[in-house]
Design a protein around this motif. Structure first.
Motif, PDB file in Angstrom:
ATOM      1  N   SER A  56       0.832  -1.214   0.000  1.00  0.00           N
ATOM      2  CA  SER A  56       0.000   0.000   0.000  1.00  0.00           C
ATOM      3  C   SER A  56       0.860   1.255   0.000  1.00  0.00           C
ATOM      4  O   SER A  56       0.564   2.221  -0.705  1.00  0.00           O
ATOM      5  N   ALA A  57       1.935   1.229   0.785  1.00  0.00           N
ATOM      6  CA  ALA A  57       2.819   2.397   0.847  1.00  0.00           C
ATOM      7  C   ALA A  57       3.482   2.650  -0.499  1.00  0.00           C
ATOM      8  O   ALA A  57       3.545   3.789  -0.970  1.00  0.00           O
ATOM      9  N   MET A  58       3.962   1.591  -1.143  1.00  0.00           N
ATOM     10  CA  MET A  58       4.631   1.755  -2.435  1.00  0.00           C
ATOM     11  C   MET A  58       3.662   2.277  -3.494  1.00  0.00           C
ATOM     12  O   MET A  58       4.018   3.112  -4.313  1.00  0.00           O
ATOM     13  N   ARG A  59       2.417   1.790  -3.459  1.00  0.00           N
ATOM     14  CA  ARG A  59       1.418   2.286  -4.410  1.00  0.00           C
ATOM     15  C   ARG A  59       1.084   3.752  -4.144  1.00  0.00           C
ATOM     16  O   ARG A  59       0.860   4.519  -5.073  1.00  0.00           O
ATOM     17  N   SER A  60       1.091   4.164  -2.888  1.00  0.00           N
ATOM     18  CA  SER A  60       0.721   5.542  -2.566  1.00  0.00           C
ATOM     19  C   SER A  60       1.760   6.546  -3.056  1.00  0.00           C
ATOM     20  O   SER A  60       1.417   7.681  -3.377  1.00  0.00           O
ATOM     21  N   ILE A  61       3.027   6.140  -3.122  1.00  0.00           N
ATOM     22  CA  ILE A  61       4.053   7.086  -3.574  1.00  0.00           C
ATOM     23  C   ILE A  61       4.411   6.907  -5.046  1.00  0.00           C
ATOM     24  O   ILE A  61       5.171   7.689  -5.590  1.00  0.00           O
ATOM     25  N   GLN A  62       3.855   5.896  -5.693  1.00  0.00           N
ATOM     26  CA  GLN A  62       4.038   5.687  -7.135  1.00  0.00           C
ATOM     27  C   GLN A  62       5.508   5.773  -7.531  1.00  0.00           C
ATOM     28  O   GLN A  62       5.939   6.696  -8.210  1.00  0.00           O
ATOM     29  N   LEU A  63       6.273   4.784  -7.091  1.00  0.00           N
ATOM     30  CA  LEU A  63       7.705   4.760  -7.375  1.00  0.00           C
ATOM     31  C   LEU A  63       7.997   4.765  -8.867  1.00  0.00           C
ATOM     32  O   LEU A  63       7.269   4.174  -9.656  1.00  0.00           O
ATOM     33  N   THR A  64       9.076   5.415  -9.215  1.00  0.00           N
ATOM     34  CA  THR A  64       9.502   5.493 -10.610  1.00  0.00           C
ATOM     35  C   THR A  64      10.383   4.294 -10.944  1.00  0.00           C
ATOM     36  O   THR A  64      10.939   3.648 -10.042  1.00  0.00           O
ATOM     37  N   PRO A  65      10.541   3.979 -12.233  1.00  0.00           N
ATOM     38  CA  PRO A  65      11.428   2.874 -12.624  1.00  0.00           C
ATOM     39  C   PRO A  65      12.837   3.115 -12.082  1.00  0.00           C
ATOM     40  O   PRO A  65      13.321   4.250 -12.038  1.00  0.00           O
ATOM     41  N   GLY A  66      13.481   2.040 -11.669  1.00  0.00           N
ATOM     42  CA  GLY A  66      14.830   2.123 -11.135  1.00  0.00           C
ATOM     43  C   GLY A  66      14.880   2.192  -9.624  1.00  0.00           C
ATOM     44  O   GLY A  66      15.952   2.115  -9.026  1.00  0.00           O
ATOM     45  N   ALA A  67      13.724   2.322  -8.980  1.00  0.00           N
ATOM     46  CA  ALA A  67      13.692   2.366  -7.512  1.00  0.00           C
ATOM     47  C   ALA A  67      14.121   1.009  -6.954  1.00  0.00           C
ATOM     48  O   ALA A  67      13.760  -0.035  -7.486  1.00  0.00           O
ATOM     49  N   VAL A  68      14.916   1.057  -5.890  1.00  0.00           N
ATOM     50  CA  VAL A  68      15.413  -0.168  -5.266  1.00  0.00           C
ATOM     51  C   VAL A  68      15.086  -0.130  -3.778  1.00  0.00           C
ATOM     52  O   VAL A  68      15.430   0.834  -3.087  1.00  0.00           O
ATOM     53  N   HIS A  69      14.413  -1.171  -3.327  1.00  0.00           N
ATOM     54  CA  HIS A  69      14.112  -1.316  -1.900  1.00  0.00           C
ATOM     55  C   HIS A  69      15.392  -1.868  -1.269  1.00  0.00           C
ATOM     56  O   HIS A  69      15.750  -3.019  -1.475  1.00  0.00           O
TER      57      HIS A  69
END
Length: 133
Positions: A56-69
């Protein structure tokens, strides 16, 4: 959501949820945990709660391509019975840019039945787009 507009202490999620049969079954299939050790006690696997909140958190901030957890730190205080309504709060604790790389930390607190059942922090590194020349 424009990542540059997110401020420290900004709340991303403040909502109540209960894990449905469908969601729990999807988690168990995805983790190949069909014989969950939690089932006999009618308890939700702690990582299922963490995965749901993180998603839910990742969807709320709409990560851009290349993001790494890059990491997470989770603490579980109490088991959660199936059907328990959970109060989830996710907040940004850091959002900085260094050398065209954004460092984003999000903290979360999950409450159930009036008690904290889980806390955590996730760290995400996101490359910034270079300005056009």
């Amino acid at each position: 959501m424009d990542l540059s507009s997110i401020e420290s202490c900004q709340i991303l999620i403040d909502e109540f949820l209960a894990i449905s049969d469908e969601t729990l079954n999807s988690y168990l299939v995805a983790t190949n945990d069909a014989k969950s050790v939690y089932a006999p006690d009618n308890v939700i696997p702690p990582m299922a709660i963490a995965a749901l909140v993180m998603g839910s958190a990742m969807r709320s901030i709409q990560l851009t391509p290349g993001a790494v957890h890059t990491g997470q730190d989770l603490t579980f205080f109490h088991s959660v019975d199936y059907g328990t309504q959970l109060h989830c709060q996710v907040m940004v604790s850091q959002n900085t840019v260094r050398r065209n790389v954004r460092f984003l930390n999000i903290d979360f607190v999950i409450n159930g039945k009036g008690e904290i059942v889980m806390t955590g922090r996730s760290s995400i590194v996101i490359p910034e787009e270079s300005p056009s020349s």
